[in-house]
Design a protein around this motif. Structure first.
Motif, PDB file in Angstrom:
ATOM      1  N   ALA A 283       0.857  -1.185   0.000  1.00 15.15           N
ATOM      2  CA  ALA A 283       0.000   0.000   0.000  1.00 15.15           C
ATOM      3  C   ALA A 283       0.892   1.234   0.000  1.00 15.15           C
ATOM      4  O   ALA A 283       1.875   1.307   0.751  1.00 15.15           O
ATOM      5  N   GLN A 284       0.543   2.188  -0.845  1.00 12.36           N
ATOM      6  CA  GLN A 284       1.390   3.383  -0.973  1.00 12.36           C
ATOM      7  C   GLN A 284       0.530   4.623  -1.138  1.00 12.36           C
ATOM      8  O   GLN A 284      -0.436   4.642  -1.904  1.00 12.36           O
ATOM      9  N   LEU A 285       0.885   5.669  -0.399  1.00 11.99           N
ATOM     10  CA  LEU A 285       0.166   6.933  -0.433  1.00 11.99           C
ATOM     11  C   LEU A 285       1.168   8.053  -0.688  1.00 11.99           C
ATOM     12  O   LEU A 285       2.188   8.146  -0.003  1.00 11.99           O
ATOM     13  N   THR A 286       0.884   8.889  -1.695  1.00  8.78           N
ATOM     14  CA  THR A 286       1.810   9.946  -2.084  1.00  8.78           C
ATOM     15  C   THR A 286       1.090  11.280  -2.157  1.00  8.78           C
ATOM     16  O   THR A 286       0.044  11.384  -2.802  1.00  8.78           O
ATOM     17  N   TYR A 287       1.647  12.281  -1.493  1.00  9.87           N
ATOM     18  CA  TYR A 287       1.129  13.648  -1.529  1.00  9.87           C
ATOM     19  C   TYR A 287       2.263  14.600  -1.893  1.00  9.87           C
ATOM     20  O   TYR A 287       3.432  14.347  -1.564  1.00  9.87           O
ATOM     21  N   SER A 288       1.904  15.688  -2.536  1.00 15.93           N
ATOM     22  CA  SER A 288       2.861  16.766  -2.778  1.00 15.93           C
ATOM     23  C   SER A 288       2.205  18.089  -2.436  1.00 15.93           C
ATOM     24  O   SER A 288       1.021  18.281  -2.696  1.00 15.93           O
ATOM     25  N   PHE A 289       2.951  18.997  -1.840  1.00 12.39           N
ATOM     26  CA  PHE A 289       2.440  20.338  -1.600  1.00 12.39           C
ATOM     27  C   PHE A 289       3.591  21.322  -1.699  1.00 12.39           C
ATOM     28  O   PHE A 289       4.655  21.115  -1.120  1.00 12.39           O
ATOM     29  N   HIS A 290       3.352  22.345  -2.502  1.00 11.85           N
ATOM     30  CA  HIS A 290       4.373  23.348  -2.771  1.00 11.85           C
ATOM     31  C   HIS A 290       5.642  22.663  -3.259  1.00 11.85           C
ATOM     32  O   HIS A 290       5.653  22.095  -4.337  1.00 11.85           O
ATOM     33  N   ASP A 291       6.700  22.664  -2.470  1.00  9.48           N
ATOM     34  CA  ASP A 291       7.974  22.090  -2.895  1.00  9.48           C
ATOM     35  C   ASP A 291       8.318  20.821  -2.116  1.00  9.48           C
ATOM     36  O   ASP A 291       9.457  20.360  -2.173  1.00  9.48           O
ATOM     37  N   ILE A 292       7.367  20.288  -1.388  1.00  9.21           N
ATOM     38  CA  ILE A 292       7.617  19.115  -0.554  1.00  9.21           C
ATOM     39  C   ILE A 292       6.759  17.950  -1.036  1.00  9.21           C
ATOM     40  O   ILE A 292       5.587  18.114  -1.361  1.00  9.21           O
ATOM     41  N   ARG A 293       7.373  16.785  -1.056  1.00  7.86           N
ATOM     42  CA  ARG A 293       6.661  15.581  -1.482  1.00  7.86           C
ATOM     43  C   ARG A 293       6.805  14.518  -0.399  1.00  7.86           C
ATOM     44  O   ARG A 293       7.903  14.267   0.104  1.00  7.86           O
ATOM     45  N   LEU A 294       5.676  13.893  -0.035  1.00 11.82           N
ATOM     46  CA  LEU A 294       5.660  12.871   1.004  1.00 11.82           C
ATOM     47  C   LEU A 294       5.143  11.558   0.420  1.00 11.82           C
ATOM     48  O   LEU A 294       4.197  11.544  -0.365  1.00 11.82           O
ATOM     49  N   LYS A 295       5.751  10.474   0.818  1.00 12.10           N
ATOM     50  CA  LYS A 295       5.320   9.152   0.360  1.00 12.10           C
ATOM     51  C   LYS A 295       5.435   8.150   1.500  1.00 12.10           C
ATOM     52  O   LYS A 295       6.493   8.009   2.110  1.00 12.10           O
ATOM     53  N   THR A 296       4.332   7.468   1.791  1.00 13.25           N
ATOM     54  CA  THR A 296       4.307   6.425   2.810  1.00 13.25           C
ATOM     55  C   THR A 296       4.053   5.083   2.139  1.00 13.25           C
ATOM     56  O   THR A 296       3.135   4.958   1.328  1.00 13.25           O
ATOM     57  N   THR A 297       4.856   4.092   2.488  1.00 12.10           N
ATOM     58  CA  THR A 297       4.744   2.770   1.864  1.00 12.10           C
ATOM     59  C   THR A 297       4.702   1.698   2.935  1.00 12.10           C
ATOM     60  O   THR A 297       5.547   1.684   3.846  1.00 12.10           O
ATOM     61  N   LEU A 298       3.730   0.811   2.815  1.00 17.22           N
ATOM     62  CA  LEU A 298       3.603  -0.338   3.710  1.00 17.22           C
ATOM     63  C   LEU A 298       3.698  -1.614   2.882  1.00 17.22           C
ATOM     64  O   LEU A 298       2.949  -1.798   1.914  1.00 17.22           O
ATOM     65  N   ASN A 299       4.623  -2.499   3.240  1.00 16.82           N
ATOM     66  CA  ASN A 299       4.793  -3.795   2.585  1.00 16.82           C
ATOM     67  C   ASN A 299       4.550  -4.917   3.583  1.00 16.82           C
ATOM     68  O   ASN A 299       4.948  -4.818   4.758  1.00 16.82           O
ATOM     69  N   GLY A 300       3.929  -5.986   3.112  1.00 20.86           N
ATOM     70  CA  GLY A 300       3.746  -7.169   3.942  1.00 20.86           C
ATOM     71  C   GLY A 300       3.781  -8.421   3.088  1.00 20.86           C
ATOM     72  O   GLY A 300       3.400  -8.400   1.914  1.00 20.86           O
ATOM     73  N   ASN A 301       4.267  -9.519   3.652  1.00 18.47           N
ATOM     74  CA  ASN A 301       4.251 -10.785   2.921  1.00 18.47           C
ATOM     75  C   ASN A 301       4.085 -11.957   3.875  1.00 18.47           C
ATOM     76  O   ASN A 301       4.364 -11.855   5.079  1.00 18.47           O
ATOM     77  N   ARG A 302       3.637 -13.071   3.310  1.00 16.43           N
ATOM     78  CA  ARG A 302       3.436 -14.319   4.053  1.00 16.43           C
ATOM     79  C   ARG A 302       3.953 -15.454   3.190  1.00 16.43           C
ATOM     80  O   ARG A 302       3.563 -15.589   2.033  1.00 16.43           O
ATOM     81  N   TYR A 303       4.857 -16.271   3.748  1.00 19.55           N
ATOM     82  CA  TYR A 303       5.474 -17.353   2.977  1.00 19.55           C
ATOM     83  C   TYR A 303       5.136 -18.697   3.607  1.00 19.55           C
ATOM     84  O   TYR A 303       5.310 -18.896   4.814  1.00 19.55           O
TER      85      TYR A 303
END
Length: 680
Positions: A541-561
């Motif tokens: 899951a990934q969420l990306t925002y930008s405002f003015h000159d700043i960019r933020l990105k949050t990423t969540l990874n999960g796996n099951r083997y």
């Protein structure tokens, strides 16, 4: 660190704004290439990343592009290339890249894929609009643009392999050189007609400069369509007999699946494998419909050789120990071949041929699974590949044979079912007896033998601002494989939904399941070993925002083997990116915090982060810990740029990091690097 992550995540939900400058790792995730990079070997990863950066730094001018150059734009379907060519024919010169959004069959996603690799030259620089002026050879060699790139990197902590002991070095228990990695590159380019360059590299642990590569290319001069002298790459058909193109594999986008139309490309990276060394030439008829190409390559390769035989080819390019240097260039390799191609408006047909010879005998250690592997010192391959555009349907395929008389074939069909729905279907049959040592085609890990499969993919954009991509690949191995002592099968399924209501906001959710079979651990049992099912499920899951000159990105990874009836193991990672860039400011910065917790190597996680241009932006981690990455970029002037990167990793579940000569005593690892780019 955890508090900072939570605060930034809350801030990210509260604000959105303008996009900032392009970053390679973002683009890779956006087009779904990270799924392929996770499974590719290090040599192919390096080649791919460096090639993408070269394309970004030398974008294709759409106002002057030829058909071949349009086909060099990565990750467009063949239908999209055809429609782009038609649009350009009637509307050149373009005044804004935004015009691409109205090309038939295109859209926001296609535009985002190609935007980093194309540009528009000013109208007054269009040579075809000033016919009274004719370019001269002096223009070619004096009015082009040159770029110099220097890069240094190292790990600060001491590794076991850097022991100062001659006796250990003689036993290959210590590296010959220092921990510094360094490279230098020079590239000169004049329009689309002339390119030449030279690069040199020293890998970590090596003693001095270990690899030098260079090339010169002349294009589209009369009947001479393409001439490359030096080091170059070849992409023929679907890759069944010969492929050293930038990509071949499964991704989350159907646009990556069609074959390249360009036969020769200069080798511009410092990758020490996957290229030819010699001369390649392609001639074309006046109307460009008939083309004939031929090449000769003679180079030394690294092999595990004893006497006149060798068991394997070494492709990682490292020569940091005595045993590595013994393998360096100890086998001579000759490749020659060519292609005859007809390209009509609807039908394209080509015949490809390859002959290879080595001064040693390739004799892999005999195992049941490699019964049909190539053995000997010479061989050949030949193929026919075709592409047919019929009523909106695009059919393509290749049929190949070679030494051992085995055969391999692949058929691909793509169709735009709706202006906002693309479909792709592929069927492949690669016989176990088929031998193509230099091929790499669509399939599991680029295999060209012992694999049958059916693949389908749909890209849907029916919902405003939402793109849904899904694929399903069923494959069957009719003969044994490594760690699989009987015929086996597998299934790979993926689906991704991306919501992009504006260029300043994007939310993506991906699920992937890959199931296979391998031997059940049975100790010393001899004979047919029962197989067990392995299954890895991944979510991102990934969420990306930008405002003015700043960019933020949050990423969540999960796996099951899962492996057989054993208890499943798990892996999780959470990362937060913050970037600042303002066009009028010379300084830009990127920062990332990452937390990860993976039970085992099978649960390893791939975390992207800021890094130097030309460096793999994804790295695998497992265990429990965190990482802080910082990147500073200083545009000193229009022609001078300086980058510095730092990555500090801390593990909570171990007292040493790495194995063998790469062992670090302690639970911390710090990587630093710097790069300088000079444009002349």
């Amino acid at each position: 660190m955890t508090v900072a992550l939570i605060m930034l995540f809350v801030l990210q939900i509260a604000v959105k704004a303008d996009s900032t400058s392009w970053r390679l790792e973002d683009w890779i995730e956006q087009v779904g290439l990270d799924t392929w990079l996770e499974e590719a070997d290090e040599a192919r990863q390096e080649e791919f990343i460096e090639t993408l950066n070269a394309l970004h730094q030398n974008p294709i001018d759409l106002n002057r592009a030829s058909w071949e150059e349009l086909n060099m734009i990565p990750f467009l379907t063949a239908l999209q290339v055809d429609r782009l060519a038609t649009y350009l024919y009637y509307h050149v010169p373009l005044t804004s890249l935004q015009e691409l959004l109205i090309v038939e069959g295109w859209g926001q996603e296609a535009f985002r894929r190609v935007e980093p690799f194309v540009c528009l030259s000013p109208l007054d620089r269009q040579p075809d609009r000033t016919p009274e002026y004719k370019e001269t050879f002096r223009d070619w060699v004096s009015k082009g643009h040159s770029t110099v790139r220097l890069k240094l990197s190292s790990t600060l902590q001491h590794k076991a392999g850097y022991a100062d002991s001659d006796s250990l070095r003689e036993l290959s228990k210590a590296y010959l050189g220092n921990p510094l990695s360094a490279s230098a590159r020079f590239l000169y380019k004049y329009g689309k007609h002339l390119t030449w360059g030279i690069s040199a590299e020293k890998d970590r642990g090596e003693k001095g400069v270990d690899f030098v590569t260079g090339h010169a290319q002349v294009r589209e001069v009369g009947i001479l369509n393409n001439l490359v002298i030096g080091d170059y790459k070849i992409a023929a058909g679907q890759g069944l007999i010969l492929s050293s193109g930038i990509f071949g594999g499964k991704t989350m986008s159907a646009s990556q699946q069609h074959a390249s139309e360009v036969f020769f490309k200069p080798h511009t990276s410092t990758s020490e494998s996957g290229f030819q060394r010699g001369v390649g030439v392609e001639l074309a008829s006046h109307n460009k419909r008939w083309r004939g190409a031929g090449f000769v390559s003679y180079r030394r390769i690294d092999t595990s050789r004893e006497g006149d035989t060798f068991t394997s080819i070494k492709t990682d390019g490292f020569h940091s120990t005595v045993s590595d240097t013994i393998k360096k260039g100890n086998t001579k390799q000759l490749l020659t071949g060519g292609r005859l191609r007809y390209a009509g408006e609807k039908l394209q047909l080509a015949v490809n041929a390859l002959y290879f010879r080595m001064d040693g005998y390739w004799q892999p250690e005999e195992k049941p699974y490699n019964l049909f592997y190539f053995r000997g010192n010479e061989g050949w391959n030949a193929s026919v590949d075709v592409r047919l555009l019929l009523g909106g349907w695009l059919f393509s395929g290749e049929l190949a044979t070679g030494t051992g008389n085995g055969m391999a074939g692949i058929v691909q069909v793509s169709r735009q079912l709706h202006p906002k729905v693309d479909a792709f279907f592929s069927a492949r049959v690669y016989a176990p007896q088929y031998q193509a040592p230099f091929g790499s085609a669509f399939g599991v890990n680029g295999s060209t033998a012992n694999e049958n499969g059916i693949y389908a993919q749909v890209d849907c954009r029916l919902i405003p601002f939402v793109e849904i991509v899904s694929y399903l690949d069923y494959y069957y191995f009719p003969w044994l494989k490594y760690r699989v002592n009987r015929p086996s099968e597998g299934l790979d399924f993926g689906i991704e939904a991306t919501w992009s209501p504006s260029r300043n906001f994007q939310c993506a959710l991906r699920y992937r399941m890959k199931r296979g079979e391998e031997n059940l651990p049975t100790g010393s049992v001899v004979g047919i070993v029962p197989l067990q099912t392995t299954c890895k499920r991944q979510i991102k899951a990934q969420l990306t925002y930008s405002f003015h000159d700043i960019r933020l990105k949050t990423t969540l990874n999960g796996n099951r083997y899962n492996q057989g009836g054993e208890e499943p193991s798990w892996g999780f990672s959470l990362s937060q990116d913050v970037r600042f860039a303002r066009e009028e400011y010379p300084l830009s910065a990127a920062c990332q915090w990452s937390l990860f917790d993976a039970d085992s190597y099978d649960n390893r996680l791939y975390v992207s982060g800021p890094d130097l241009a030309g460096t793999m932006p994804f790295s695998s981690v497992y265990g429990r810990g965190g990482r802080l990455s910082l990147l500073l970029c200083w545009n000193i002037s229009k022609s001078l740029k300086w980058d510095i990167v730092l990555k500090h990793t801390v593990y909570e579940d171990r007292e040493t990091i790495g194995t063998g000569l790469e062992t670090i005593e302690g639970n911390r690892s710090t990587y630093v690097g710097t790069a300088l780019r000079i444009k002349i």
